[in-house]
Design a protein around this motif. Structure first.
Motif, PDB file in Angstrom:
ATOM      1  N   THR A  90      -1.893  -4.597  -2.527  1.00  0.00           N
ATOM      2  CA  THR A  90      -2.389  -3.294  -2.098  1.00  0.00           C
ATOM      3  C   THR A  90      -3.828  -3.375  -1.615  1.00  0.00           C
ATOM      4  O   THR A  90      -4.698  -3.911  -2.309  1.00  0.00           O
ATOM      5  CB  THR A  90      -2.295  -2.282  -3.255  1.00  0.00           C
ATOM      6  N   ALA A 150       2.151   1.826  -3.472  1.00  0.00           N
ATOM      7  CA  ALA A 150       1.108   2.366  -4.357  1.00  0.00           C
ATOM      8  C   ALA A 150       0.914   3.863  -4.112  1.00  0.00           C
ATOM      9  O   ALA A 150       0.769   4.649  -5.058  1.00  0.00           O
ATOM     10  CB  ALA A 150      -0.200   1.615  -4.143  1.00  0.00           C
ATOM     11  N   LEU A 151       0.905   4.268  -2.847  1.00  0.00           N
ATOM     12  CA  LEU A 151       0.735   5.688  -2.523  1.00  0.00           C
ATOM     13  C   LEU A 151       1.924   6.507  -3.015  1.00  0.00           C
ATOM     14  O   LEU A 151       1.766   7.626  -3.524  1.00  0.00           O
ATOM     15  CB  LEU A 151       0.552   5.861  -1.018  1.00  0.00           C
ATOM     16  N   ASN A 205      -6.233   6.803   3.127  1.00  0.00           N
ATOM     17  CA  ASN A 205      -5.091   7.715   3.104  1.00  0.00           C
ATOM     18  C   ASN A 205      -5.338   8.917   2.205  1.00  0.00           C
ATOM     19  O   ASN A 205      -5.049  10.058   2.577  1.00  0.00           O
ATOM     20  CB  ASN A 205      -3.831   6.971   2.655  1.00  0.00           C
ATOM     21  N   VAL A 207      -5.739   2.580   0.766  1.00  0.00           N
ATOM     22  CA  VAL A 207      -5.485   3.628  -0.233  1.00  0.00           C
ATOM     23  C   VAL A 207      -6.557   4.707  -0.144  1.00  0.00           C
ATOM     24  O   VAL A 207      -6.264   5.908  -0.121  1.00  0.00           O
ATOM     25  CB  VAL A 207      -5.446   3.022  -1.655  1.00  0.00           C
ATOM     26  N   THR A 233       0.832  -1.201   0.000  1.00  0.00           N
ATOM     27  CA  THR A 233       0.000   0.000   0.000  1.00  0.00           C
ATOM     28  C   THR A 233       0.867   1.251   0.000  1.00  0.00           C
ATOM     29  O   THR A 233       0.585   2.222  -0.717  1.00  0.00           O
ATOM     30  CB  THR A 233      -0.944  -0.007   1.213  1.00  0.00           C
ATOM     31  N   VAL A 279      -4.481   2.532  -9.631  1.00  0.00           N
ATOM     32  CA  VAL A 279      -3.930   1.527  -8.722  1.00  0.00           C
ATOM     33  C   VAL A 279      -4.709   0.231  -8.898  1.00  0.00           C
ATOM     34  O   VAL A 279      -5.941   0.229  -8.841  1.00  0.00           O
ATOM     35  CB  VAL A 279      -4.006   1.989  -7.253  1.00  0.00           C
TER      36      VAL A 279
END
Length: 532
Positions: free
Chosen positions: A247, A222-223, A255, A252, A219, A233
């Motif tokens: 992920t 990915a961010l 966040n 996601v 994760t 994503v």
């Protein structure tokens, strides 16, 4: 910013991770209602079962009447037969992939027909990728996604060349996978940033990322990729994926929605209210449990059990968030938001707030007695929280008589196939007998109690009273079994809504249900008398 759900494909690679056909469609329904941007429905050429699964999903989505329909993608190796199968199944997007890292390239293309040297094999891989992306374009796919498998471990120059050439022939989505979950910290984000700097035609495509969780960074990676310019994503809810998973969409979404100071220009189209429901659906469908500490969706995210924290929480207004929470659980599917959890760590302020939520207004002396019993019970269970049913039982142990009692002398219910569910109740102390019908015999019993109580106490007519929770547990065995019944009601008027709880034990389930419901109304009447 788009989310591409790959659970239907990834779950097929997880032992015990494949949903039943019915559950697959129910999962898709939840994604559709939440507003998912794209769904990778599977690898249709890999087996007859996968082809049939993909066909069912395509037909289901075609018939769905929602406003927004997602892109449907099918995975294909860089071979014509796979691409033809994706077209046959009816996908909007063909997701073509080919191994790129040295480890995978040499393992899969070891035969001399792919080239004698490593450099020859790399050239063959680029040529094959370009040919197959071109072929997919010739078939009329609206979207063509190209994935250089294990890109995070591949030669960067090799990676840049194959991306540039596949974009040139029609790949309008480029997916950068961290296939083995190797990258940590800012490594993956830095890779995405360098790709934007080195590839001249990269802005002609959408950059997507697919991060696995082998090093527990999927994760985060990915961010980091989003901050570096990626705008799609690939992932799953509950992190479902091969090996250690991948992920987590719930993380996601949380966040990005919470850290607007960092993701200020990024907008998620998915409704965060569905996060909890989808995660628990997946767990239930696969016979798994959601750990209470699971990020975003575990019950622990909405539980407040520490005494000092609860004391502060009791002073938080509806328009503010507890200082102990960096994000609001109610925004991501936790109904009711932060909840007071009664454990051995709880203080009296937290307990008092919890009892108020359950509809109990009791004295400080009674609070002290209930607090002592609750701490003792939680301590005996090594800190486990006490549920509402158990807390109500402790209250009724301490307070032997319910204030303003409505006693049900007799309850008779009629139900079963071919009957109209009905119930009659007689209130103790007078000759009042009321009968009502309902959706079922116990619903009828509750309706009869409400009607009778409203005749005796007309003030109840000022409220909309609905059932919030009803459950029955057996006590004992055989013919001596008792029905331990717990009821919670929701009471609404123009000032807002409150809940009240009641409990009753009786050999007859109908009688116990009627009395538990009556106890809820008694606590409502008591709270009204305290306000005068």
């Amino acid at each position: 910013m788009s989310l591409r759900d790959v659970a239907l494909r990834e779950s097929a690679q997880v032992p015990g991770g494949t949903m039943t056909p019915t559950d697959q469609l129910e999962y898709v329904r939840l994604l559709l209602e939440g507003g998912i941007d794209a769904i990778e429905i599977g690898f249709p050429a890999s087996s007859d079962e996968q082809f049939n699964q993909c066909s069912r999903v395509v037909e289901y989505v075609k018939k769905w009447n929602g406003i927004k329909k997602p892109i449907l993608s099918g995975l294909a190796r860089a071979v014509k037969t796979d691409i033809d199968t994706v077209k046959k199944v009816g996908c909007d997007c063909c997701h073509v992939y080919i191994p790129l890292s040295d480890s995978l390239l040499l393992a899969q293309f070891n035969a001399t027909k792919y080239g004698k040297t490593e450099e020859d094999k790399r050239k063959w891989v680029i040529d094959q990728a370009v040919k197959m992306v071109s072929y997919a374009k010739s078939l009329g796919f609206k979207y063509i996604e190209f994935s250089p498998e294990d890109a995070a471990r591949a030669s960067e120059d090799f990676l840049c060349e194959i991306i540039r050439k596949t974009i040139a022939v029609g790949a309008n989505i480029i997916n950068i996978p961290d296939t083995t979950g190797l990258r940590i910290g800012s490594e993956f984000g830095d890779l995405i940033k360098r790709l934007f700097e080195k590839i001249p035609n990269i802005n002609d495509t959408l950059i997507s990322v697919h991060c696995h969780n082998d090093s527990d960074h999927s994760t985060h990676n990915a961010l980091q990729a989003i901050l570096a310019g990626a705008r799609c994503v690939e992932g799953t809810f509950f992190g479902l994926g091969e090996r250690s998973g991948m992920t987590k969409f719930e993380s996601v979404i949380m966040n990005i929605e919470t850290r607007r100071d960092i993701f200020e220009n990024i907008k998620i189209n998915f409704n965060p209210d569905y996060c909890v429901e989808i995660v628990y659906f997946i767990a239930h469908a696969l016979g798994m449990e959601v750990p209470r500490h699971w990020v975003v969706t575990g019950t622990g995210n909405a539980d407040n059990s520490a005494g000092t924290h609860q004391s502060i929480e009791s002073r938080v207004t509806e328009d503010s968030l507890s200082p102990y929470y960096s994000w609001d659980p109610s925004r991501f599917g936790h109904i009711g938001g932060v909840k007071i959890a009664i454990t051995q760590s709880s203080g009296k302020d937290g307990l008092k707030g919890k009892l108020l939520d359950l509809g109990y207004r009791i004295t400080n002396k009674e609070i002290s007695l209930i607090h002592e019993k609750a701490k003792r019970l939680s301590g005996f269970r090594v800190g486990e929280k006490i549920d509402d049913r158990e807390l109500v039982a402790i209250v009724q142990e301490v307070i032997s008589e319910v204030p303003c009692p409505i006693k049900i002398e007799r309850c008779q219910i009629i139900g079963g196939k071919g009957t109209i569910p009905s119930a009659s109740v007689k209130i103790a102390g007078n000759n009042l007998v009321v009968s009502e019908t309902g959706n079922g015999p116990y619903n009828a019993a509750m309706s009869a109690v409400t009607k009778a109580a409203s005749i005796l106490y007309p003030v109840l007519n000022n409220f909309k009273i609905t059932l919030n929770h009803w459950s029955v547990l057996p006590i004992g065995e055989g013919s001596d079994t008792l029905a331990d019944t717990f009821v919670r009601i929701k009471v609404e008027d123009d000032k807002g809504a409150k809940t009240f709880s009641g409990k009753s034990v009786d050999p007859d389930t109908g009688q116990a249900t009627a009395q538990a419901f009556a106890n809820c109304l008694s606590w409502l009447l008591y709270s009204l008398s305290e306000q005068k």
